[in-house]
Enzyme design. Structure first.
Site, PDB file in Angstrom:
ATOM      1  N   HIS A 159      -3.575  -5.042  -0.571  1.00  9.41           N
ATOM      2  CA  HIS A 159      -3.266  -5.583   0.657  1.00  9.41           C
ATOM      3  C   HIS A 159      -3.390  -6.900   0.792  1.00  9.41           C
ATOM      4  O   HIS A 159      -4.588  -7.563   0.940  1.00  9.41           O
ATOM      5  CB  HIS A 159      -4.330  -4.966   1.873  1.00  9.41           C
ATOM      6  N   GLU A 192      -2.353  -9.095   2.971  1.00 12.54           N
ATOM      7  CA  GLU A 192      -2.635  -9.449   4.302  1.00 12.54           C
ATOM      8  C   GLU A 192      -4.420  -9.436   4.468  1.00 12.54           C
ATOM      9  O   GLU A 192      -4.742 -10.073   5.644  1.00 12.54           O
ATOM     10  CB  GLU A 192      -1.963  -8.739   5.246  1.00 12.54           C
ATOM     11  N   CYS A 222       0.869  -1.377   0.077  1.00 11.67           N
ATOM     12  CA  CYS A 222      -0.064  -0.070   0.046  1.00 11.67           C
ATOM     13  C   CYS A 222       1.018   1.296  -0.061  1.00 11.67           C
ATOM     14  O   CYS A 222       1.826   1.305  -1.001  1.00 11.67           O
ATOM     15  CB  CYS A 222      -1.107   0.009   1.274  1.00 11.67           C
TER      16      CYS A 222
END
Length: 209
Positions: free
Chosen positions: A190, A192, A81
């Protein structure tokens, strides 16, 4: 088991990134200690918020120098990001410019779209031969951002292999979604927060360390 240093410079969702890396088999140390950062198998640079604030925090812990030192030695680094955005020359937000780390030429600027932020799941135009997206070329990833790199400015030559760039679109605006450049990888989205596909992407990275 590979050891990843998760750079703590006051920006980023460190806990979710740590959990995601541990889920794919890495050991993780959240730190800004140069000795640990430079010795780890991989360095993950997160980032959430304003470009200028992230750069300020990064410089306060000498993170820009540590990134440069690792890359000079061919040591893997991955940005996520705003952690990707700060790898470019500069960012422009609300008319204010901030200098980035300059690993790649280019400007982070506001996306040209009626609805911002660009938030949610989106497909990726994956670059041919991508290691990052191996096995997940057709999967969607999770984005939360209003700014991005809309023009890729790096040109290779006979001595330099150009980075592999993957793209995404929000409304009609196309922007850089991911870059693979030797030891330096980065994603605008992202991983994650991208479920099984994001976990596989992080696994792909950890396996290169």
């Amino acid at each position: 088991m590979k050891h990843v240093a998760l750079l703590d410079y006051g920006s980023g969702n460190l806990r979710s990134a740590q959990r995601a890396l541990e889920h794919v088999g890495a050991t993780v140390t959240v730190t800004a200690d140069p000795a640990i950062v430079l010795e780890a198998d991989g360095l993950l640079v997160p980032g959430v918020g304003a470009y200028a604030a992230c750069m300020k925090g990064l410089r306060e812990v000498y993170g820009d120098r540590m990134i440069g030192q690792r890359l000079a030695g061919g040591r893997p680094v991955m940005g996520i990001c705003v952690g990707m955005q700060i790898l470019f020359d500069r960012g422009v937000e609300h008319g204010e410019q901030a200098q980035g780390t300059g690993q790649w030429p280019g400007v982070v600027e506001e996306l040209q779209a009626a609805v911002l932020p660009h938030m949610g799941w989106n497909t990726i135009e994956v670059g041919e031969g991508s290691e990052m997206f191996a096995g997940i070329e057709d999967e969607r990833m999770y984005f939360v951002h209003s700014y991005g790199v809309r023009r890729w400015e790096f040109e290779g030559d006979e001595l330099t292999t150009p980075p592999l760039v993957s793209w995404a679109k929000h409304e009609d605006d196309r922007f850089v979604a991911a870059v693979e450049n030797g030891a330096l990888w980065a994603t605008q989205f992202h991983p994650e927060k991208s479920g099984d596909a994001g976990a596989q992407l992080l696994r792909n990275w950890v396996e290169t360390l």
